[in-house]
Motif scaffolding. Structure first.
Motif, mmCIF file in Angstrom:
data_model
loop_
_atom_site.group_PDB
_atom_site.id
_atom_site.type_symbol
_atom_site.label_atom_id
_atom_site.label_comp_id
_atom_site.label_asym_id
_atom_site.label_seq_id
_atom_site.Cartn_x
_atom_site.Cartn_y
_atom_site.Cartn_z
ATOM 1 N N ALA A 1 -5.112 3.460 16.023
ATOM 2 C CA ALA A 1 -5.112 3.603 17.501
ATOM 3 C C ALA A 1 -4.086 4.625 17.779
ATOM 4 O O ALA A 1 -4.432 5.538 18.719
ATOM 5 C CB ALA A 1 -4.459 2.296 18.077
ATOM 6 N N SER A 2 -2.988 4.804 17.134
ATOM 7 C CA SER A 2 -1.912 6.049 17.343
ATOM 8 C C SER A 2 -1.959 7.225 16.325
ATOM 9 O O SER A 2 -1.229 8.024 16.749
ATOM 10 C CB SER A 2 -0.687 5.428 17.709
ATOM 11 O OG SER A 2 -0.257 5.055 16.318
ATOM 12 N N ALA A 3 -2.873 6.797 15.497
ATOM 13 C CA ALA A 3 -2.867 7.911 14.214
ATOM 14 C C ALA A 3 -1.476 8.066 13.596
ATOM 15 O O ALA A 3 -1.154 9.234 12.941
ATOM 16 C CB ALA A 3 -3.433 9.504 14.743
ATOM 17 N N THR A 4 -0.438 7.097 13.627
ATOM 18 C CA THR A 4 0.840 7.102 13.085
ATOM 19 C C THR A 4 0.714 6.765 11.710
ATOM 20 O O THR A 4 -0.136 5.595 11.243
ATOM 21 C CB THR A 4 1.904 6.219 13.902
ATOM 22 O OG1 THR A 4 1.870 6.491 15.156
ATOM 23 C CG2 THR A 4 2.885 6.237 13.055
ATOM 24 N N ASP B 1 -1.661 13.942 1.567
ATOM 25 C CA ASP B 1 -3.130 14.274 1.468
ATOM 26 C C ASP B 1 -4.067 13.260 1.856
ATOM 27 O O ASP B 1 -4.929 13.442 2.611
ATOM 28 C CB ASP B 1 -3.297 15.133 0.092
ATOM 29 C CG ASP B 1 -2.578 16.167 0.108
ATOM 30 O OD1 ASP B 1 -1.929 16.761 1.151
ATOM 31 O OD2 ASP B 1 -2.390 16.793 -0.804
ATOM 32 N N ALA B 2 -3.871 12.485 0.951
ATOM 33 C CA ALA B 2 -4.900 10.950 1.265
ATOM 34 C C ALA B 2 -4.985 10.398 2.569
ATOM 35 O O ALA B 2 -5.838 10.015 2.996
ATOM 36 C CB ALA B 2 -4.448 9.800 0.229
ATOM 37 N N SER B 3 -3.851 10.523 3.240
ATOM 38 C CA SER B 3 -3.707 10.147 4.877
ATOM 39 C C SER B 3 -4.190 11.025 5.655
ATOM 40 O O SER B 3 -3.950 10.802 7.026
ATOM 41 C CB SER B 3 -2.046 9.822 5.171
ATOM 42 O OG SER B 3 -1.706 8.763 4.062
ATOM 43 N N SER C 1 0.930 -1.150 -0.047
ATOM 44 C CA SER C 1 0.057 0.006 0.068
ATOM 45 C C SER C 1 0.808 1.140 0.083
ATOM 46 O O SER C 1 1.927 1.076 0.438
ATOM 47 C CB SER C 1 -0.913 0.058 1.126
ATOM 48 O OG SER C 1 -1.900 -0.965 1.129
ATOM 49 N N HIS C 2 0.508 2.487 -0.686
ATOM 50 C CA HIS C 2 1.208 3.495 -0.531
ATOM 51 C C HIS C 2 1.272 4.069 1.110
ATOM 52 O O HIS C 2 2.444 4.761 1.186
ATOM 53 C CB HIS C 2 0.660 4.356 -1.497
ATOM 54 C CG HIS C 2 0.838 4.533 -2.829
ATOM 55 N ND1 HIS C 2 2.021 4.844 -3.441
ATOM 56 C CD2 HIS C 2 0.103 3.950 -3.630
ATOM 57 C CE1 HIS C 2 2.028 4.429 -4.702
ATOM 58 N NE2 HIS C 2 0.716 3.814 -4.914
ATOM 59 N N ALA C 3 0.495 3.691 1.708
ATOM 60 C CA ALA C 3 0.340 4.176 3.232
ATOM 61 C C ALA C 3 -0.469 3.247 3.899
ATOM 62 O O ALA C 3 -1.315 2.740 3.511
ATOM 63 C CB ALA C 3 0.255 5.601 3.337
ATOM 64 N N VAL C 4 -0.126 3.313 5.144
ATOM 65 C CA VAL C 4 -0.776 2.623 6.295
ATOM 66 C C VAL C 4 -0.871 3.283 7.435
ATOM 67 O O VAL C 4 0.073 3.922 7.933
ATOM 68 C CB VAL C 4 -0.207 1.047 6.545
ATOM 69 C CG1 VAL C 4 -1.127 0.353 7.663
ATOM 70 C CG2 VAL C 4 -0.343 0.193 5.563
ATOM 71 N N ILE C 5 -2.039 3.638 8.069
ATOM 72 C CA ILE C 5 -2.355 4.409 9.108
ATOM 73 C C ILE C 5 -2.719 3.342 10.326
ATOM 74 O O ILE C 5 -3.629 2.656 10.286
ATOM 75 C CB ILE C 5 -3.692 5.542 9.104
ATOM 76 C CG1 ILE C 5 -3.295 6.440 7.942
ATOM 77 C CG2 ILE C 5 -3.700 6.162 10.398
ATOM 78 C CD1 ILE C 5 -4.505 7.359 7.498
#
Length: 171
Positions: free
Chosen positions: A74-77, A113-115, A67-71
């Motif tokens: 629980a911690s908003a990291t 931005d998407a995150s 994935s381009h990113a993973v959030i």
């Protein structure tokens, strides 16, 4: 981490290093990774929950198992995969280091931005350049300085012998 119920191996590691547990009276933590100990610190949560970020204007990373990113909700990291100069068809769109860096930074902005984040929230940035970094630093430093503006994170530049696919120069 610290106890066998938490999956830690501190006691085993100390014993392997020839330390008896009764000889230790102080433990100093030099740093702690909040993403890896969140459930330990917040007993009400036993695991992190993740949200996958794959902006439609970027290439599809799923065939590459990413994935381009993973959030971590629980911690908003936000964890961001390495960005490259690929268009939606997995094609390199520029053949200069400077041009690729600009496109990589554009892709990074799309992912941020998407995150729900922004460049101002970046804590660390690694830049991999195919070849000797010193050969490109004068050309890429101004691009980075302009992109990172008033909130520069830590930046590490690394010269490597190859990247995932040619003719990519920046990743």
């Amino acid at each position: 981490m610290f106890g066998s119920k938490l999956g830690g191996k501190l006691q085993v590691s100390l014993k392997a290093a020839s330390y008896a547990l009764d000889e230790i009276d102080t433990i100093l933590l030099t740093h702690i990774h909040a993403d890896r100990c969140y459930a330990f610190l917040h007993k009400d949560l036993d695991t992190m929950r993740k949200q996958l970020i794959n902006p439609p204007q970027l290439y599809d990373g799923r065939p590459h198992g990413m994935s381009h990113a993973v959030i971590d909700t629980a911690s908003a990291t936000v964890y961001i995969s390495g960005q490259v100069d690929w268009d939606v068809n997995h094609q390199v769109s520029c053949h200069t280091v400077e041009g690729q860096l600009k496109n990589v930074l554009t892709n990074l902005t799309v992912v941020l931005d998407a995150s729900g984040s922004s460049v101002e929230n970046l804590l660390s940035l690694r830049i991999y350049v195919r070849g000797e970094l010193g050969e490109f630093i004068e050309n890429i430093a101004p691009i980075l300085a302009q992109f990172l503006a008033e909130s520069p994170p830590t930046v590490t530049g690394i010269g490597v012998s190859s990247l995932a696919s040619l003719p990519r120069n920046i990743g």
